[in-house]
Design an enzyme around this catalytic site. Structure first.
Site, PDB file in Angstrom:
ATOM      1  N   SER A  36     -14.552  25.394  47.680  1.00 19.13           N
ATOM      2  CA  SER A  36     -15.892  25.924  46.989  1.00 19.13           C
ATOM      3  C   SER A  36     -16.411  25.105  46.037  1.00 19.13           C
ATOM      4  O   SER A  36     -17.580  24.353  45.811  1.00 19.13           O
ATOM      5  CB  SER A  36     -16.158  26.952  46.672  1.00 19.13           C
ATOM      6  OG  SER A  36     -15.000  27.547  45.827  1.00 19.13           O
ATOM      7  N   ASP A 252     -17.661  33.802  36.721  1.00 16.51           N
ATOM      8  CA  ASP A 252     -16.265  34.115  37.344  1.00 16.51           C
ATOM      9  C   ASP A 252     -15.067  33.276  37.024  1.00 16.51           C
ATOM     10  O   ASP A 252     -13.991  33.809  37.521  1.00 16.51           O
ATOM     11  CB  ASP A 252     -16.721  33.997  39.007  1.00 16.51           C
ATOM     12  CG  ASP A 252     -16.793  32.464  39.600  1.00 16.51           C
ATOM     13  OD1 ASP A 252     -16.629  31.545  38.677  1.00 16.51           O
ATOM     14  OD2 ASP A 252     -17.097  32.394  40.661  1.00 16.51           O
ATOM     15  N   HIS A 255     -15.495  28.543  39.462  1.00 18.75           N
ATOM     16  CA  HIS A 255     -16.617  27.731  39.801  1.00 18.75           C
ATOM     17  C   HIS A 255     -17.228  27.142  38.509  1.00 18.75           C
ATOM     18  O   HIS A 255     -17.455  27.878  37.401  1.00 18.75           O
ATOM     19  CB  HIS A 255     -17.505  28.065  40.886  1.00 18.75           C
ATOM     20  CG  HIS A 255     -16.893  28.944  42.009  1.00 18.75           C
ATOM     21  ND1 HIS A 255     -16.970  30.313  42.156  1.00 18.75           N
ATOM     22  CD2 HIS A 255     -16.528  28.263  43.105  1.00 18.75           C
ATOM     23  CE1 HIS A 255     -16.477  30.407  43.208  1.00 18.75           C
ATOM     24  NE2 HIS A 255     -16.170  29.250  43.806  1.00 18.75           N
TER      25      HIS A 255
END
Length: 284
Positions: A36, A252, A255
């Site tokens: 990601s 979070d 990221h």
């Protein structure tokens, strides 16, 4: 018979000359893959959509009719650079920084194939089928955009790109889903070696740049993986680790945020410029 042989020779030389003309040695191509943080998790901001030098190009790896892009074609590298609705990635400011510091005759092209949440096993052409059997449905949907084989799509696009330019390096950002996996470096080497073989590349000429996960200074949840990532050059000689220290992250703690991606991308570029024999002078 001699005339026929001579004709075949002339035709062969003609075809070789056409290929030489088509391939621009000053078009530097970089393959990008991972999960990601390479896919791009941060929202694209207004500043990221302007002043993109047309010398910086992206080859679209999937069809994106909503943004008028077709798989296998080059476009000015205005984000998103991965898939149709992905966010800002390290590749964005990697490319911008390169074109700002390289001669005006040099163009930069990136191909970005990444899948959020995946393990490195997804890019192992001998393991991906068994690996994808048990991944969540949302990940299967992303993998499906690459016809079920992200590695295969990366190679497919790279072969097309080789008709236009020269592959100069590979960017990797992956590891969060392999946190604690002491075999990770060997698994990455399998993928790297496969790329070298499948694309007829020479390891001494094609470095692998691997970025760290969100660092401990940002309370990164996978920061412990950076100790394993740091050992990659012991397994792949022509590999270089890109520090994430100080690169800001999102709430979070997995990221990077937009500012973090911009900084990390520039760090990838600084390393690549050094390998190309240039010292960064400008910042985009």
């Amino acid at each position: 018979m001699q005339k026929r042989t001579g004709s075949f020779l002339l035709i062969g030389l003609f075809l070789l000359s056409l290929n030489a003309v088509a391939q621009d040695k000053n078009f530097y191509i970089f393959l990008c893959f991972g999960q990601s943080n390479m896919e791009g998790n941060a929202r694209i901001e207004a500043q990221d959509t302007v002043n993109v030098d047309p010398r910086f190009q992206v080859m679209e790896a999937v069809d994106c009719p909503a943004i008028n892009r077709t798989k296998g074609n080059w476009y000015t590298a205005k984000p998103p650079l991965c898939r149709c609705r992905t966010g800002l990635t390290p590749a964005d400011y990697f490319g911008r920084e390169l074109v700002a510091n390289l001669p005006s005759t040099v163009r930069i092209g990136v191909i970005n194939v990444a899948v959020g949440g995946c393990k490195i096993e997804l890019f192992d052409k001998d393991q991906y089928t068994s690996y994808t059997t048990n991944v969540p449905g949302w990940m299967k949907n992303m993998i499906r955009e690459y016809d079920g084989n992200p590695y295969g799509r990366l190679v497919e696009m790279a072969k097309l790109a080789q008709k236009d330019g020269v592959i100069k390096g590979i960017l990797l950002h992956q590891g969060e889903s392999n946190t604690g996996d002491t075999l990770w470096t060997k698994k990455v080497k399998v993928v790297y070696d496969n790329l070298m073989n499948d694309l007829d590349l020479k390891p001494k000429k094609v470095p692998l740049l691997a970025g760290e996960t969100v660092g401990a200074d940002q309370n990164g949840k996978c920061a412990s993986m950076n100790k394993i990532i740091a050992t990659l050059p012991q397994t792949i000689k022509n590999s270089h680790v890109i520090s994430s220290a100080g690169c800001t992250d999102s709430a979070d703690d997995l990221h990077f945020n937009a500012a973090g991606y911009r900084e990390l991308g520039k760090r990838y570029a600084t390393q690549m410029l050094s390998l190309l024999g240039y010292k960064p002078m400008a910042t985009n």
